[in-house]
Design a protein around this motif. Structure first.
Motif, short mmCIF file in Angstrom:
data_model
loop_
_atom_site.label_atom_id
_atom_site.label_comp_id
_atom_site.label_asym_id
_atom_site.label_seq_id
_atom_site.Cartn_x
_atom_site.Cartn_y
_atom_site.Cartn_z
N ARG A 43 -7.65 1.84 -13.33
CA ARG A 43 -7.48 2.27 -11.94
C ARG A 43 -7.22 1.06 -11.04
O ARG A 43 -6.31 1.07 -10.22
N ASN A 44 -8.01 0.00 -11.20
CA ASN A 44 -7.83 -1.19 -10.38
C ASN A 44 -6.50 -1.86 -10.65
O ASN A 44 -5.84 -2.32 -9.73
N ARG A 45 -6.10 -1.91 -11.90
CA ARG A 45 -4.81 -2.52 -12.25
C ARG A 45 -3.67 -1.72 -11.63
O ARG A 45 -2.71 -2.28 -11.12
N ARG A 46 -3.77 -0.38 -11.65
CA ARG A 46 -2.73 0.47 -11.06
C ARG A 46 -2.66 0.26 -9.55
O ARG A 46 -1.57 0.13 -8.98
N LEU A 47 -3.81 0.19 -8.90
CA LEU A 47 -3.81 0.01 -7.44
C LEU A 47 -3.27 -1.37 -7.05
O LEU A 47 -2.59 -1.50 -6.04
N LEU A 48 -3.60 -2.38 -7.84
CA LEU A 48 -3.16 -3.72 -7.49
C LEU A 48 -1.69 -3.97 -7.82
O LEU A 48 -1.05 -4.81 -7.20
N SER A 49 -1.15 -3.25 -8.78
CA SER A 49 0.21 -3.54 -9.21
C SER A 49 1.26 -2.65 -8.55
O SER A 49 2.44 -2.96 -8.59
N SER A 50 0.86 -1.56 -7.93
CA SER A 50 1.83 -0.65 -7.35
C SER A 50 2.12 -1.03 -5.89
O SER A 50 1.23 -0.98 -5.05
N PRO A 51 3.37 -1.38 -5.57
CA PRO A 51 3.69 -1.75 -4.20
C PRO A 51 3.76 -0.55 -3.27
O PRO A 51 3.76 -0.70 -2.06
N SER A 52 3.79 0.67 -3.80
CA SER A 52 3.89 1.85 -2.95
C SER A 52 2.53 2.45 -2.61
O SER A 52 2.45 3.50 -1.99
N LEU A 53 1.43 1.79 -3.00
CA LEU A 53 0.09 2.26 -2.68
C LEU A 53 -0.61 1.28 -1.75
O LEU A 53 -0.41 0.08 -1.84
N CYS A 54 -1.42 1.82 -0.84
CA CYS A 54 -2.20 0.98 0.07
C CYS A 54 -3.22 0.19 -0.74
O CYS A 54 -3.90 0.74 -1.61
N ALA A 55 -3.34 -1.10 -0.44
CA ALA A 55 -4.27 -1.96 -1.16
C ALA A 55 -5.72 -1.65 -0.80
O ALA A 55 -6.62 -1.93 -1.57
N ALA A 56 -5.96 -1.05 0.36
CA ALA A 56 -7.32 -0.79 0.80
C ALA A 56 -7.85 0.55 0.28
O ALA A 56 -8.98 0.63 -0.19
N CYS A 57 -7.03 1.60 0.35
CA CYS A 57 -7.55 2.92 0.00
C CYS A 57 -6.76 3.63 -1.10
O CYS A 57 -7.19 4.66 -1.59
N GLY A 58 -5.59 3.11 -1.49
CA GLY A 58 -4.81 3.73 -2.56
C GLY A 58 -3.90 4.84 -2.10
O GLY A 58 -3.31 5.54 -2.91
N TYR A 59 -3.73 5.02 -0.79
CA TYR A 59 -2.88 6.07 -0.25
C TYR A 59 -1.41 5.77 -0.55
O TYR A 59 -1.00 4.61 -0.53
N ASP A 60 -0.62 6.79 -0.80
CA ASP A 60 0.80 6.63 -1.11
C ASP A 60 1.55 6.25 0.17
O ASP A 60 1.56 6.99 1.15
N LEU A 61 2.23 5.09 0.15
CA LEU A 61 2.90 4.56 1.34
C LEU A 61 4.41 4.77 1.33
O LEU A 61 5.12 4.15 2.13
N ARG A 62 4.92 5.63 0.48
CA ARG A 62 6.38 5.81 0.42
C ARG A 62 6.92 6.44 1.70
O ARG A 62 8.04 6.14 2.11
N ALA A 63 6.15 7.29 2.36
CA ALA A 63 6.63 7.93 3.59
C ALA A 63 6.48 7.02 4.81
O ALA A 63 7.28 7.07 5.73
N THR A 64 5.46 6.20 4.84
CA THR A 64 5.21 5.28 5.95
C THR A 64 5.03 3.87 5.40
O THR A 64 3.90 3.41 5.21
N PRO A 65 6.11 3.15 5.13
CA PRO A 65 6.00 1.86 4.46
C PRO A 65 5.41 0.74 5.31
O PRO A 65 4.99 -0.28 4.76
N ASP A 66 5.33 0.88 6.63
CA ASP A 66 4.84 -0.23 7.45
C ASP A 66 3.33 -0.22 7.65
O ASP A 66 2.73 -1.26 7.89
N HIS A 67 2.69 0.95 7.56
CA HIS A 67 1.24 1.02 7.71
C HIS A 67 0.70 2.22 6.93
O HIS A 67 1.44 3.10 6.53
N CYS A 68 -0.60 2.23 6.75
CA CYS A 68 -1.26 3.32 6.03
C CYS A 68 -1.82 4.32 7.03
O CYS A 68 -2.65 3.97 7.87
N PRO A 69 -1.39 5.59 6.97
CA PRO A 69 -1.92 6.58 7.90
C PRO A 69 -3.37 6.98 7.59
O PRO A 69 -4.07 7.51 8.44
N GLU A 70 -3.82 6.69 6.39
CA GLU A 70 -5.18 7.07 6.00
C GLU A 70 -6.22 6.11 6.57
O GLU A 70 -7.20 6.53 7.15
N CYS A 71 -6.00 4.79 6.42
CA CYS A 71 -6.99 3.81 6.90
C CYS A 71 -6.45 2.95 8.04
O CYS A 71 -7.14 2.04 8.49
N GLU A 72 -5.21 3.20 8.47
CA GLU A 72 -4.56 2.48 9.58
C GLU A 72 -4.38 0.99 9.32
O GLU A 72 -4.27 0.21 10.25
#
Length: 86
Positions: A35-64
């Motif tokens: 799980r940690n490896r997936r979160l750290l290696s995926s550029p389309s996931l938020c590093a803080a909460c794991g939210y999918d950032l493909r729709a909003t690439p500039d910020h995370c709507p989940e944790c702001e």
């Protein structure tokens, strides 16, 4: 009277518990590391909460959190001791 074909084996309780607990512990540890490896290696996931950032690439709507160029490990106090430091 015990005959020659009878074999009596005694095993301590702690040995059974340790033997039975090895596979679940290994599975749980591997799952957390995957799980940690997936979160750290995926550029389309938020590093803080794991939210999918493909729709909003500039910020995370989940944790702001704003997306940074340097990836940070996810902050979860339950898993802090299990994170792999690179």
């Amino acid at each position: 009277m015990l005959g020659p074909s009878v074999l009596l084996v005694t095993v301590p309780d702690w040995m059974l518990l340790v033997t039975a607990g090895v596979w679940p512990a290994a599975w749980f540890t591997a799952r957390i590391l995957r799980r940690n490896r997936r979160l750290l290696s995926s550029p389309s996931l938020c590093a803080a909460c794991g939210y999918d950032l493909r729709a909003t690439p500039d910020h995370c709507p989940e944790c702001e959190r704003l997306r940074s160029s340097r990836r940070q490990p996810p902050h979860n106090p339950h898993y802090e001791g299990l994170l792999v430091k690179r």
